[in-house]
Design a protein around this motif. Structure first.
Motif, PDB file in Angstrom:
ATOM      1  N   TRP A  55       3.113  84.596  24.531  1.00 24.19           N
ATOM      2  CA  TRP A  55       4.432  84.311  23.969  1.00 24.19           C
ATOM      3  C   TRP A  55       5.493  85.082  24.754  1.00 24.19           C
ATOM      4  CZ3 TRP A  55       8.344  87.216  21.834  1.00 24.19           C
ATOM      5  CH2 TRP A  55       9.364  86.508  21.227  1.00 24.19           C
ATOM      6  N   GLY A  56       5.246  86.363  25.006  1.00 27.03           N
ATOM      7  CA  GLY A  56       6.192  87.176  25.767  1.00 27.03           C
ATOM      8  C   GLY A  56       6.383  86.659  27.180  1.00 27.03           C
ATOM      9  N   THR A  58       5.951  83.557  28.200  1.00 25.70           N
ATOM     10  CA  THR A  58       6.723  82.315  28.105  1.00 25.70           C
ATOM     11  C   THR A  58       8.199  82.610  27.900  1.00 25.70           C
ATOM     12  OG1 THR A  58       4.813  81.158  27.200  1.00 25.70           O
ATOM     13  CG2 THR A  58       6.981  80.160  26.814  1.00 25.70           C
ATOM     14  N   GLN A  59       8.508  83.548  27.015  1.00 24.26           N
ATOM     15  CA  GLN A  59       9.909  83.888  26.754  1.00 24.26           C
ATOM     16  C   GLN A  59      10.601  84.450  27.999  1.00 24.26           C
ATOM     17  OE1 GLN A  59      11.598  83.007  24.004  1.00 24.26           O
ATOM     18  NE2 GLN A  59       9.660  82.013  23.517  1.00 24.26           N
ATOM     19  N   THR A  60       9.829  85.139  28.835  1.00 23.41           N
ATOM     20  CA  THR A  60      10.390  85.670  30.079  1.00 23.41           C
ATOM     21  C   THR A  60      10.978  84.547  30.918  1.00 23.41           C
ATOM     22  OG1 THR A  60       8.866  87.538  30.093  1.00 23.41           O
ATOM     23  CG2 THR A  60       9.815  86.933  32.209  1.00 23.41           C
ATOM     24  N   SER A  63      13.704  82.132  27.807  1.00 27.43           N
ATOM     25  CA  SER A  63      14.698  82.681  26.885  1.00 27.43           C
ATOM     26  C   SER A  63      16.005  83.024  27.598  1.00 27.43           C
ATOM     27  CB  SER A  63      14.168  83.934  26.200  1.00 27.43           C
ATOM     28  OG  SER A  63      15.143  84.452  25.313  1.00 27.43           O
ATOM     29  N   LYS A  64      17.097  82.812  26.898  1.00 26.48           N
ATOM     30  CA  LYS A  64      18.427  83.196  27.383  1.00 26.48           C
ATOM     31  C   LYS A  64      18.848  84.555  26.824  1.00 26.48           C
ATOM     32  CE  LYS A  64      19.116  79.102  29.264  1.00 26.48           C
ATOM     33  NZ  LYS A  64      18.184  78.862  30.308  1.00 26.48           N
ATOM     34  N   GLU A  67      16.503  90.379  26.487  1.00 26.42           N
ATOM     35  CA  GLU A  67      15.409  91.180  25.927  1.00 26.42           C
ATOM     36  C   GLU A  67      14.371  91.416  27.015  1.00 26.42           C
ATOM     37  OE1 GLU A  67      15.206  92.466  22.858  1.00 26.42           O
ATOM     38  OE2 GLU A  67      17.061  91.525  22.209  1.00 26.42           O
ATOM     39  N   PHE A  69      11.236  90.762  27.546  1.00 25.37           N
ATOM     40  CA  PHE A  69      10.058  89.999  27.140  1.00 25.37           C
ATOM     41  C   PHE A  69       8.853  90.314  28.025  1.00 25.37           C
ATOM     42  CE2 PHE A  69      13.397  87.221  25.298  1.00 25.37           C
ATOM     43  CZ  PHE A  69      12.984  87.296  23.977  1.00 25.37           C
TER      44      PHE A  69
END
Length: 101
Positions: A55-56, A58-60, A63-64, A67, A69
């Motif tokens: 999940w982290g 993928t968010q890297t 995600s906008k 954070e 990630f």
């Protein structure tokens, strides 16, 4: 994720349960603690951590948000590695393969 032991492992890893707490947790849930139940939880625990890691990761990429990630993913990958390199891993694999009585 469709397997009760994944969910139990997820709970155990998020709450960082120690050995005694894992035994108590399984006893309260099932009314007993078998080697097979214990092994299934211990094998699913790192699978839940791998899920968090991915999940982290993928968010890297998507995600906008500002954070870390990748740092989050790295933390969970390290926890995953700790569990899958546990000296008991092979025994847990054997224990889940045993036929229930």
């Amino acid at each position: 994720m469709g397997d009760i032991f994944f969910d139990l492992g997820n709970f155990a890893h998020h709450h960082r349960l120690n050995e005694e707490q894992v035994d108590n947790f399984l006893y309260e849930y099932f009314g007993e603690v078998t080697d097979k139940q214990y092994a299934r939880l211990r094998l699913m625990w790192p699978m839940s951590e791998l899920h968090e890691s991915m999940w982290g990761t993928t968010q890297t990429g998507i995600s906008k948000l500002e954070e870390d990630f990748q740092g989050y993913a790295d933390l969970w990958f390290a926890r995953f590695r700790t569990h899958v390199t546990d000296y008991r891993w092979e025994q847990w694999l054997k224990d889940v393969g045993k036929k229930s009585k």
